[in-house]
Design a protein around this motif. Sequence first.
Motif, PDB file in Angstrom:
ATOM      1  N   GLY A 244       0.791  -1.223   0.000  1.00 57.87           N
ATOM      2  CA  GLY A 244       0.000   0.000   0.000  1.00 57.87           C
ATOM      3  C   GLY A 244       0.822   1.271   0.000  1.00 57.87           C
TER       4      GLY A 244
ATOM      5  N   GLU B 101       2.639   2.623  -2.161  1.00 60.57           N
ATOM      6  CA  GLU B 101       2.580   3.375  -3.418  1.00 60.57           C
ATOM      7  C   GLU B 101       1.154   3.471  -3.949  1.00 60.57           C
ATOM      8  OE1 GLU B 101       5.302   1.330  -5.953  1.00 60.57           O
ATOM      9  OE2 GLU B 101       7.063   1.866  -4.757  1.00 60.57           O
ATOM     10  N   TRP B 102       0.196   3.344  -3.043  1.00 56.21           N
ATOM     11  CA  TRP B 102      -1.216   3.350  -3.450  1.00 56.21           C
ATOM     12  C   TRP B 102      -1.609   4.709  -4.013  1.00 56.21           C
ATOM     13  CZ3 TRP B 102      -4.638  -0.574  -3.688  1.00 56.21           C
ATOM     14  CH2 TRP B 102      -6.003  -0.249  -3.853  1.00 56.21           C
ATOM     15  N   ARG B 103      -2.429   4.679  -5.055  1.00 51.78           N
ATOM     16  CA  ARG B 103      -2.941   5.927  -5.622  1.00 51.78           C
ATOM     17  C   ARG B 103      -4.369   5.710  -6.103  1.00 51.78           C
ATOM     18  NH1 ARG B 103       1.343   5.539 -10.607  1.00 51.78           N
ATOM     19  NH2 ARG B 103       0.058   4.361 -12.096  1.00 51.78           N
TER      20      ARG B 103
ATOM     21  N   ASP C 270      -6.373   2.585  -8.089  1.00 48.47           N
ATOM     22  CA  ASP C 270      -5.740   1.285  -7.866  1.00 48.47           C
ATOM     23  C   ASP C 270      -6.752   0.261  -7.356  1.00 48.47           C
ATOM     24  OD1 ASP C 270      -3.323   2.292  -8.626  1.00 48.47           O
ATOM     25  OD2 ASP C 270      -2.371   2.168  -6.658  1.00 48.47           O
TER      26      ASP C 270
ATOM     27  N   TRP D 278      -6.473  -3.956  -5.630  1.00 46.86           N
ATOM     28  CA  TRP D 278      -5.681  -5.138  -5.329  1.00 46.86           C
ATOM     29  C   TRP D 278      -6.095  -6.264  -6.270  1.00 46.86           C
ATOM     30  CZ3 TRP D 278      -1.992  -3.337  -2.679  1.00 46.86           C
ATOM     31  CH2 TRP D 278      -2.186  -2.483  -1.571  1.00 46.86           C
TER      32      TRP D 278
ATOM     33  N   VAL E 226      -2.666  -3.919  -8.576  1.00 46.75           N
ATOM     34  CA  VAL E 226      -1.492  -4.240  -7.764  1.00 46.75           C
ATOM     35  C   VAL E 226      -1.592  -5.713  -7.387  1.00 46.75           C
ATOM     36  CG1 VAL E 226      -0.158  -3.667  -5.710  1.00 46.75           C
ATOM     37  CG2 VAL E 226      -1.464  -1.873  -6.878  1.00 46.75           C
TER      38      VAL E 226
ATOM     39  N   PRO F 119      -1.041   1.910   4.495  1.00 45.46           N
ATOM     40  CA  PRO F 119      -0.025   2.433   3.583  1.00 45.46           C
ATOM     41  C   PRO F 119       1.182   3.039   4.286  1.00 45.46           C
ATOM     42  CG  PRO F 119      -2.219   3.112   2.866  1.00 45.46           C
ATOM     43  CD  PRO F 119      -2.373   2.476   4.213  1.00 45.46           C
TER      44      PRO F 119
ATOM     45  N   PRO G 110      -8.495   3.489   1.918  1.00 46.06           N
ATOM     46  CA  PRO G 110      -7.722   3.369   0.684  1.00 46.06           C
ATOM     47  C   PRO G 110      -6.263   2.999   0.942  1.00 46.06           C
ATOM     48  CG  PRO G 110      -9.163   5.271   0.550  1.00 46.06           C
ATOM     49  CD  PRO G 110      -9.278   4.748   1.957  1.00 46.06           C
ATOM     50  N   GLY G 111      -5.787   2.001   0.242  1.00 46.15           N
ATOM     51  CA  GLY G 111      -4.411   1.549   0.380  1.00 46.15           C
ATOM     52  C   GLY G 111      -4.187   0.533   1.475  1.00 46.15           C
TER      53      GLY G 111
ATOM     54  N   VAL H  20      -4.682  -3.084   3.292  1.00 46.79           N
ATOM     55  CA  VAL H  20      -4.848  -4.425   2.751  1.00 46.79           C
ATOM     56  C   VAL H  20      -5.002  -5.431   3.888  1.00 46.79           C
ATOM     57  CG1 VAL H  20      -2.344  -4.854   2.644  1.00 46.79           C
ATOM     58  CG2 VAL H  20      -3.868  -6.126   1.125  1.00 46.79           C
TER      59      VAL H  20
END
Length: 274
Positions: free
Chosen positions: A18, A20-22, A25, A27, A46, A137, A160-161, A163
């Motif tokens: 996460g 480099e999450w943007r 994106d 998973w 990703v 992240p 967001p980002g 996981v």
Amino acid sequence: MDLNTISDVVRRPPDRPGAEWREGDAWLAGGTWLFSVPQPELRRLVDLTTLGWDALVPSESGLEIGATCTVRDLYDLAPQIDWRAAPLLRTSCEAFLASFKVWNSATVGGNICMSLPAGPMITMTVALEATYTLWAPDGSQRTIDAAEFVTGDHRNVLVPGEVLRRIDIPASALRKRHTHRRFTLTRLGRSTVFMIATQTPGTADLALTITAGTTRPVRLTFAALPDAETLRGHIDTLPDDIWFDDPNGTPEHRHHLARHFAEEIRVEFESGDL
């Protein structure tokens, strides 16, 4: 289904994927839902499968399930001899509205993170008192009770980002007595209601998990086996808007099924016929 808005696939994400999450994106693990419907808002996938997370790690303390563990791997697990509730792992795999081919790619974590009412991996992990480890992240992590993860139909606590990294089921839950009930409109159809009950050996307690018929998992716990009126009362006092409504059943039908199966389960535990 082709995802024609995707411009990039990250095949080797960092150990903390996460970071480099943007926006745009998603998973990618099994991809069984991701590639089943249009995803016009997505720009990049990703891939988590390249991170090499252990699928299943049984130990004296319980069972660790990597989020990218496939349904097939979970189904094929040879459980420890004292895990009395281990059959629930296979029962939950069999509750998928999916062929054995899908089992080879669909992941435990993916089913949980989809957070659909009929997600059988949600039913299993809530009933077996699991915890989820979530990676943020910024490199931090948090642990959350499985029963608190799903907040509604296709909604959960992930930001967001973030996981889902792994699921931990304690050995104490795997050693419990258990029973379950599941109703579908067709033999291989989506669950209208899926209920699992467990009881600690040597006690008269009861933990009853209700899913598929509800927009989020419901877990009712009793220190001692309740009588019929008490158990029915706990189900009847659940909020009206918690009962799910879709072509597989009306809220009223699902409420009725929950009451009916709960009483069957109560009688089964009371008789000791397990």
